[in-house]
Design a protein around this motif. Structure first.
Motif, short mmCIF file in Angstrom:
data_model
loop_
_atom_site.label_atom_id
_atom_site.label_comp_id
_atom_site.label_asym_id
_atom_site.label_seq_id
_atom_site.Cartn_x
_atom_site.Cartn_y
_atom_site.Cartn_z
N PRO A 86 14.02 54.78 67.17
CA PRO A 86 14.59 56.71 66.41
C PRO A 86 15.43 57.13 66.97
N LEU A 87 15.84 57.95 66.24
CA LEU A 87 16.73 59.29 67.02
C LEU A 87 15.58 60.23 68.21
N HIS A 138 21.66 52.89 69.41
CA HIS A 138 22.04 51.69 70.54
C HIS A 138 23.00 52.28 71.29
N LEU A 139 24.44 52.48 71.05
CA LEU A 139 25.31 52.46 72.49
C LEU A 139 25.51 53.75 72.33
N GLY A 140 25.34 55.23 71.71
CA GLY A 140 25.42 56.13 71.34
C GLY A 140 27.34 57.41 71.05
N CYS A 141 26.67 56.35 69.92
CA CYS A 141 28.20 57.39 69.29
C CYS A 141 26.98 57.84 68.59
N ARG A 142 27.81 58.74 67.55
CA ARG A 142 27.99 59.43 67.00
C ARG A 142 27.15 59.57 65.73
N VAL A 143 25.97 60.07 65.23
CA VAL A 143 25.61 59.45 63.91
C VAL A 143 25.88 60.97 62.87
N LEU A 165 16.73 67.06 65.88
CA LEU A 165 17.20 65.82 65.84
C LEU A 165 18.01 65.69 66.44
N SER A 166 17.90 63.97 67.96
CA SER A 166 19.49 64.38 68.37
C SER A 166 20.36 64.05 67.36
N ASN A 167 22.13 63.71 67.52
CA ASN A 167 23.10 62.79 66.49
C ASN A 167 23.64 61.64 67.10
N VAL A 168 22.52 61.25 69.03
CA VAL A 168 23.57 60.44 69.06
C VAL A 168 22.85 59.07 69.40
N CYS A 169 23.62 58.57 68.65
CA CYS A 169 22.95 56.65 68.49
C CYS A 169 22.32 55.98 69.04
#
Ligand code: HEM
Ligand code: FES
Lengths: 219, 161
Positions: free
Chosen positions: B143-144, B102-107, B96-100
């Motif tokens: 989703p991610l 929404h606007l690209g912050c890291r989850v 899974l990507s850790n890029v939100c």
């Protein structure tokens, strides 16, 4: 329709009548030599446009100057075209300015009441040299470096202020990273803004006095 | 002779035409020059080794990172790729990507977020995803992202582009 739009703009901004008064002048009998001033101006405009484009991908630091110039010519689409326009345009500007100056002397167009047109022209010629001088260091290759080093030795022999002057230009006692940034800012900002300012004064005077025609025998 | 075409209108037209040609000859190259090279090119075919298969704890997503070299303009830049690797059996993996979205912050993975279970939380605008990357709450629209995964000789590779 076009006429009414023009009138609308003219009443509010005054551009159409300004353009008309600038372009629709009565001119005396002219020669082909009279195109040289305009040719100089067009070359200057091309140099400014290509210069702005080059500065998007140029970095004035010893580590990156040469790399970025290579990148411009080898990798960027039309990079070599744009760099060559700027390179050869710079030489063309010098040649055309001098040809224009000779045309003016030959036609005696530097005399009363056009002394200040001539004077601003001389300032422009010196500024054109300054632009070439500062620009030629920027590729930061052997040729650029040593050509500039030699010119700095020449500047140092200016009576009285030579060493000071060279020191200020180079930001130190020899050519260094500091010099490269100084030359860059002089080349893209200081010299061009002076040139544009003086070109405006020069053209304002040309417009004020009207273009002088080809002199005839007995005049 | 066409009486409608005066010397003046002919010359204005010719000047405008020549100016147009010159503007095009300069303008199109200028536009291409500014667009630069289409995209940053990567030195890999997109597959990046991110972890040894046995380093991923079954049942709990593990954040793995790797460095890839990307040509950005005249600089060969190192950029990080990151992914949460999930496995149940140590043989089959999901990434899974850790890029939100929404606007690209890291989850980040945090415990007890989704009905007592771990979930991915985005601190920027309180976005929340469950452990499979599905949207739970907040402004997140999707989703991610999932990356392709492959396992070869005990190493896990993901494809992030
Ligand atoms: C960046 C450099 C220059 C530009 C863009 C420029 C531009 C022009 C233009 C467009 C004209 C209109 C008349 C013509 O084309 O002959 C002109 C006239 C003139 N220029 Fe320049 N010029 C430059 C440099 C110089 C130099 C170096 C000199 C002399 C040292 C000079 C002296 C004059 C004079 C005296 C006139 C008036 C001529 C007349 O009224 O017939 N200019 N300039
Ligand atoms: S960027 Fe993640 S919630 Fe806005």
């Amino acid at each position: 329709m076009a006429g009414r739009l023009e009138e609308w703009v003219d009443e509010r901004l005054g551009w159409p009548s300004a353009i008309r008064s600038a372009l629709l002048q009565r001119v005396p009998r002219l020669s082909w030599g009279h195109v040289l001033g305009s040719a100089t101006l067009v070359t200057l405009i091309i140099l400014i446009l290509t210069g702005v484009l080059l500065s998007f991908s140029y970095v004035p630091s010893p580590d990156e100057a040469h790399t970025t110039v290579e990148y411009i010519t080898q990798e960027l689409p039309f990079g070599a075209f744009i760099r060559n326009l700027h390179h050869f345009g710079a030489s063309a500007l010098v040649v055309l300015s001098i040809a224009h100056l000779i045309r003016v002397i030959v036609h005696g167009a530097h005399k009363y009441p056009r002394e200040f047109t001539w004077f601003t022209g001389v300032v422009l010629l010196l500024l054109v040299f300054a632009a070439g001088f500062t620009g030629s260091l920027l590729p930061w290759d052997q040729n650029a470096f040593w050509a500039t080093a030699v010119r700095m030795r020449v500047i140092e022999v200016t009576p009285g202020i030579g060493d000071r002057l060279a020191g200020v230009l180079m930001g130190g006692e020899e050519l260094s990273a500091v010099s490269l940034v100084r030359f860059f800012i002089a080349h893209v900002w200081v010299v061009p803004s002076l040139i544009v300012t003086v070109v405006v004064m020069h053209l304002r005077l040309v417009h004020k006095h009207g273009i002088s025609g080809v002199p005839r025998r007995g005049e | 002779m066409n009486p409608d075409v005066t010397r003046r209108s002919f010359l204005s037209g010719a000047i405008a035409g020549i100016a147009g040609v010159v503007a095009t000859l300069l303008g199109l190259p200028a536009a291409r020059f500014l667009m630069g090279r289409a995209a940053a090119t990567s030195n890999t075919d997109g597959w990046v080794r991110v972890a040894a298969a046995d380093s991923v704890v079954p049942g709990r997503p593990t954040l793995v990172t790797a460095t890839v070299e990307k040509q950005q303009g005249w600089v060969a830049a190192q950029t990080q790729v990151a992914a949460y690797l999930k496995t149940e059996d140590g043989a089959h993996f999901e990434a899974l990507s850790n890029v939100c979205t929404h606007l690209g912050c890291r989850v980040t993975l945090q415990d007890g977020l989704v009905g007592g279970n771990p979930g991915f939380f985005c601190p920027c605008h309180d976005g929340l995803f469950d452990i499979d990357g599905a949207v739970v709450s907040g402004p997140v629209p999707a989703p991610l992202e999932r990356f392709e995964v492959m396992v070869e000789k005990g190493d896990v590779f993901v494809r992030t582009i």
